[in-house]
Design an enzyme around this catalytic site. Structure first.
Site, PDB file in Angstrom:
ATOM      1  N   ARG A 124       0.537  -1.199   0.071  1.00  0.00           N
ATOM      2  CA  ARG A 124       0.041   0.196   0.002  1.00  0.00           C
ATOM      3  C   ARG A 124       0.851   1.304   0.159  1.00  0.00           C
ATOM      4  O   ARG A 124       0.471   2.408   0.541  1.00  0.00           O
ATOM      5  CB  ARG A 124      -1.126  -0.059   1.090  1.00  0.00           C
ATOM      6  CG  ARG A 124      -1.778  -1.236   1.066  1.00  0.00           C
ATOM      7  CD  ARG A 124      -3.288  -0.727   1.671  1.00  0.00           C
ATOM      8  NE  ARG A 124      -4.266  -1.654   1.422  1.00  0.00           N
ATOM      9  CZ  ARG A 124      -4.367  -2.871   2.201  1.00  0.00           C
ATOM     10  NH1 ARG A 124      -3.930  -2.727   3.308  1.00  0.00           N
ATOM     11  NH2 ARG A 124      -5.487  -3.563   1.666  1.00  0.00           N
ATOM     12  N   LYS A 146       4.062  10.926 -12.125  1.00  0.00           N
ATOM     13  CA  LYS A 146       3.380   9.978 -12.969  1.00  0.00           C
ATOM     14  C   LYS A 146       3.978   8.555 -13.044  1.00  0.00           C
ATOM     15  O   LYS A 146       5.068   8.470 -13.313  1.00  0.00           O
ATOM     16  CB  LYS A 146       3.220  10.628 -14.355  1.00  0.00           C
ATOM     17  CG  LYS A 146       2.083  11.758 -14.445  1.00  0.00           C
ATOM     18  CD  LYS A 146       1.988  11.812 -16.233  1.00  0.00           C
ATOM     19  CE  LYS A 146       0.782  12.771 -16.387  1.00  0.00           C
ATOM     20  NZ  LYS A 146       0.747  13.102 -17.773  1.00  0.00           N
ATOM     21  N   GLU A 188      11.790  15.811 -26.016  1.00  0.00           N
ATOM     22  CA  GLU A 188      10.919  16.481 -25.064  1.00  0.00           C
ATOM     23  C   GLU A 188      11.396  17.854 -24.513  1.00  0.00           C
ATOM     24  O   GLU A 188      10.696  18.703 -24.205  1.00  0.00           O
ATOM     25  CB  GLU A 188      10.964  15.453 -23.689  1.00  0.00           C
ATOM     26  CG  GLU A 188      10.455  14.337 -23.862  1.00  0.00           C
ATOM     27  CD  GLU A 188       8.828  14.301 -23.715  1.00  0.00           C
ATOM     28  OE1 GLU A 188       8.176  15.231 -23.330  1.00  0.00           O
ATOM     29  OE2 GLU A 188       8.187  13.108 -23.796  1.00  0.00           O
ATOM     30  N   LYS A 230       9.058  21.918 -16.011  1.00  0.00           N
ATOM     31  CA  LYS A 230       8.126  20.934 -15.506  1.00  0.00           C
ATOM     32  C   LYS A 230       7.623  21.321 -14.064  1.00  0.00           C
ATOM     33  O   LYS A 230       6.687  21.101 -13.720  1.00  0.00           O
ATOM     34  CB  LYS A 230       8.995  19.614 -15.558  1.00  0.00           C
ATOM     35  CG  LYS A 230       8.060  18.430 -15.178  1.00  0.00           C
ATOM     36  CD  LYS A 230       7.807  17.618 -16.174  1.00  0.00           C
ATOM     37  CE  LYS A 230       6.823  16.762 -15.809  1.00  0.00           C
ATOM     38  NZ  LYS A 230       6.774  15.273 -16.297  1.00  0.00           N
ATOM     39  N   GLU A 240      -3.062  16.919 -13.065  1.00  0.00           N
ATOM     40  CA  GLU A 240      -3.501  17.120 -14.544  1.00  0.00           C
ATOM     41  C   GLU A 240      -5.062  17.410 -14.785  1.00  0.00           C
ATOM     42  O   GLU A 240      -5.733  16.794 -15.661  1.00  0.00           O
ATOM     43  CB  GLU A 240      -3.057  16.043 -15.485  1.00  0.00           C
ATOM     44  CG  GLU A 240      -2.942  16.173 -16.895  1.00  0.00           C
ATOM     45  CD  GLU A 240      -2.302  14.971 -17.722  1.00  0.00           C
ATOM     46  OE1 GLU A 240      -1.013  14.870 -17.581  1.00  0.00           O
ATOM     47  OE2 GLU A 240      -3.233  14.555 -18.821  1.00  0.00           O
ATOM     48  N   ARG A 244      -1.424  21.067 -16.564  1.00  0.00           N
ATOM     49  CA  ARG A 244      -0.402  19.988 -16.896  1.00  0.00           C
ATOM     50  C   ARG A 244      -0.593  19.349 -18.188  1.00  0.00           C
ATOM     51  O   ARG A 244       0.259  18.838 -18.738  1.00  0.00           O
ATOM     52  CB  ARG A 244      -0.600  19.194 -15.692  1.00  0.00           C
ATOM     53  CG  ARG A 244       0.775  18.125 -15.873  1.00  0.00           C
ATOM     54  CD  ARG A 244       0.843  17.134 -14.500  1.00  0.00           C
ATOM     55  NE  ARG A 244       2.087  16.252 -14.752  1.00  0.00           N
ATOM     56  CZ  ARG A 244       2.608  15.539 -13.797  1.00  0.00           C
ATOM     57  NH1 ARG A 244       2.117  15.781 -12.525  1.00  0.00           N
ATOM     58  NH2 ARG A 244       3.414  14.562 -14.031  1.00  0.00           N
ATOM     59  N   ASN A 248       1.278  17.452 -22.685  1.00  0.00           N
ATOM     60  CA  ASN A 248       1.063  16.522 -23.725  1.00  0.00           C
ATOM     61  C   ASN A 248       1.133  16.814 -25.244  1.00  0.00           C
ATOM     62  O   ASN A 248       0.555  16.040 -25.703  1.00  0.00           O
ATOM     63  CB  ASN A 248      -0.453  15.726 -23.223  1.00  0.00           C
ATOM     64  CG  ASN A 248      -0.169  15.139 -21.717  1.00  0.00           C
ATOM     65  OD1 ASN A 248       0.774  14.793 -21.503  1.00  0.00           O
ATOM     66  ND2 ASN A 248      -1.383  15.329 -21.342  1.00  0.00           N
ATOM     67  N   HIS A 251       1.706  14.447 -27.805  1.00  0.00           N
ATOM     68  CA  HIS A 251       1.615  13.172 -27.015  1.00  0.00           C
ATOM     69  C   HIS A 251       0.355  12.419 -27.667  1.00  0.00           C
ATOM     70  O   HIS A 251       0.402  11.155 -27.436  1.00  0.00           O
ATOM     71  CB  HIS A 251       1.807  13.150 -25.495  1.00  0.00           C
ATOM     72  CG  HIS A 251       2.958  13.438 -25.244  1.00  0.00           C
ATOM     73  ND1 HIS A 251       3.776  14.420 -25.604  1.00  0.00           N
ATOM     74  CD2 HIS A 251       3.723  12.631 -24.392  1.00  0.00           C
ATOM     75  CE1 HIS A 251       5.018  14.376 -25.054  1.00  0.00           C
ATOM     76  NE2 HIS A 251       5.012  13.166 -24.138  1.00  0.00           N
ATOM     77  N   HIS A 255       1.440   9.087 -28.938  1.00  0.00           N
ATOM     78  CA  HIS A 255       1.104   7.790 -28.233  1.00  0.00           C
ATOM     79  C   HIS A 255       0.445   6.572 -29.228  1.00  0.00           C
ATOM     80  O   HIS A 255       0.769   5.634 -29.145  1.00  0.00           O
ATOM     81  CB  HIS A 255       0.112   7.672 -27.013  1.00  0.00           C
ATOM     82  CG  HIS A 255       0.976   8.372 -25.821  1.00  0.00           C
ATOM     83  ND1 HIS A 255       0.204   8.830 -24.644  1.00  0.00           N
ATOM     84  CD2 HIS A 255       2.204   8.538 -25.386  1.00  0.00           C
ATOM     85  CE1 HIS A 255       1.109   9.355 -23.726  1.00  0.00           C
ATOM     86  NE2 HIS A 255       2.331   9.229 -24.219  1.00  0.00           N
ATOM     87  N   HIS A 267       9.645   6.837 -27.832  1.00  0.00           N
ATOM     88  CA  HIS A 267       8.847   7.613 -27.542  1.00  0.00           C
ATOM     89  C   HIS A 267       8.880   8.995 -28.092  1.00  0.00           C
ATOM     90  O   HIS A 267       8.404   9.816 -28.650  1.00  0.00           O
ATOM     91  CB  HIS A 267       8.712   7.887 -25.986  1.00  0.00           C
ATOM     92  CG  HIS A 267       7.945   8.986 -25.404  1.00  0.00           C
ATOM     93  ND1 HIS A 267       6.518   8.814 -25.525  1.00  0.00           N
ATOM     94  CD2 HIS A 267       8.208  10.213 -24.511  1.00  0.00           C
ATOM     95  CE1 HIS A 267       5.753   9.807 -24.892  1.00  0.00           C
ATOM     96  NE2 HIS A 267       6.770  10.634 -24.373  1.00  0.00           N
TER      97      HIS A 267
HETATM   98  N1  GLY Z   1       5.081  13.747 -19.012  1.00  0.00           N
HETATM   99  C1  GLY Z   1       3.935  14.368 -18.910  1.00  0.00           C
HETATM  100  C2  GLY Z   1       3.693  14.885 -17.500  1.00  0.00           C
HETATM  101  O1  GLY Z   1       4.458  14.431 -16.733  1.00  0.00           O
HETATM  102  O2  GLY Z   1       2.730  15.232 -17.240  1.00  0.00           O
END
Ligand code: GLY
Length: 348
Positions: A124, A146, A188, A230, A240, A244, A248, A251, A255, A267
């Site tokens: 947990r 994330k 990125e 970031k 997000e 945030r 993306n 992305h 993706h 990626h």
């Molecule tokens: N890689 C995108 C984020 O961390 O929100």
């Protein structure tokens, strides 16, 4: 019927530091001894980084009286599954890792995502720290909490938001990284320039050769600036719900392209094409000047990244993306270099 309230007001401070310094790995034992994150540490890594760095790092920790074990999985995005997480958890249980222990993620983006996810559910939740070894993990995935694994339907569909306790960015690791992986991370960095920082974009444009040659000064600058952006975005919108989402950019298509190529395309390569496709959409909608779209394309090309795809993902291919909101997909569209907007586009 009686009502019983379960009061759960949150007062948790999940703040943490990102330390950016060449050779900072040597200072990690002092941090672990001081922070006492765990009684012992599970170093989670992949089959490549194990031999390159993780086994030596474990010996180094033990020399400094820190108890640890290395647990590894097969290198590559294909390992980002619940099965890998289960296997690692069982191996940790067999070595008697419990709630008093902690995880160290040592590796690239896949490792950070797997290790972070494992830390967020093992007994947990136990604490973890990130030691990224690729440009991509240094500038993006090691920060922001994330964690995820993929499902056959798409990328990162099972996961949590669980912040690490600390991030150590040591560019010494990049000396063994292939040019392909350097470019993978650079995508990125270009993204940060387009979404939020024209100066960073200009800097990459003017210094692309030095960056690709791993010039330390240039690398330090783009890594630190990317992390600053970031951190600001994550501070504002950890889960997000809004801002945030701009991370993306590229992305949504990216993706889908990764999935369509069965994850053979890295990626950063996929999101490069994703940025081009998003820009095309933005110029068609009159949001982005074609000169700006061309400039972004030129930089992506000069960075050795792809700008075309054999098969453009259809709206249907984009459907399993998490950025979907009912019948709509949130597209991040550039309006100029350094600025983006979020546009909901009907996908059904
Ligand atoms: N890689 C995108 C984020 O961390 O929100």
């Amino acid at each position: 019927m009686p009502k019983i309230k379960v009061k759960l007001e949150s007062k948790i401070d999940s703040s943490y530091e990102i330390s950016i310094e060449k050779g900072i790995t040597a200072k990690i034992p002092a941090y672990l001894n001081k922070s006492k994150l765990g009684k012992k540490y599970a170093i989670i890594t992949d089959s490549k980084v194990k031999g390159l760095y993780a086994d030596a790092f474990a010996r180094f920790l033990r020399k400094n009286d820190i108890d640890c074990e290395v647990f590894s999985f097969q290198h590559g995005e294909k390992s980002k599954t619940l099965e890998t997480v289960e296997k690692l958890a069982e191996e940790m249980l067999n070595k008697n890792f419990d709630r008093n222990d902690a995880i160290i993620a040592l590796g690239g983006g896949v490792t950070g995502d797997i290790a972070g996810f494992l830390a967020s559910i093992y007994m947990r939740a136990i604490p973890y720290i990130q030691i990224p070894t690729t440009v991509l993990a240094m500038v993006d995935s090691s920060v922001g909490g994330k964690t995820a694994v993929d499902l056959k339907q798409g990328k990162n569909l099972i996961g949590t938001f669980t912040q690490p306790k600390a991030v150590f960015v040591d560019i010494s690791y990049l000396k063994t990284l292939s040019p392909k992986q350097i470019k993978n991370g650079l995508a990125e960095v270009i993204k940060y320039g387009v979404i939020k920082d024209k100066e960073l974009f200009n800097f990459i444009e003017q210094n692309i050769e030095q960056i690709l040659k791993l010039d330390e000064k240039a690398l330090n600058k783009i890594i630190a600036q990317s992390l600053k952006i970031k951190a600001e975005i994550v501070e504002e919108d950890e889960k997000e719900k809004g801002q945030r989402m701009i991370l993306n950019y590229g992305h949504t298509y990216g993706h889908a392209i990764e999935k369509l190529t069965n994850y053979k395309l890295l990626h950063g390569y996929a999101i490069s094409i994703g940025m081009i496709l998003a820009n095309k959409m933005a110029t068609e909608k009159g949001l982005l000047k074609s000169e700006d779209a061309e400039r972004i394309k030129k930089l992506i090309k000069n960075a050795g990244l792809p700008v075309v795809t054999m098969k453009k993902p259809s709206m249907n291919d984009l459907n399993s993306d998490k950025k979907r909101d009912g019948d709509y997909i949130n597209f991040i569209l550039a309006t100029e270099i350094g600025k983006v907007t979020i546009k909901q586009i009907k996908c059904k």
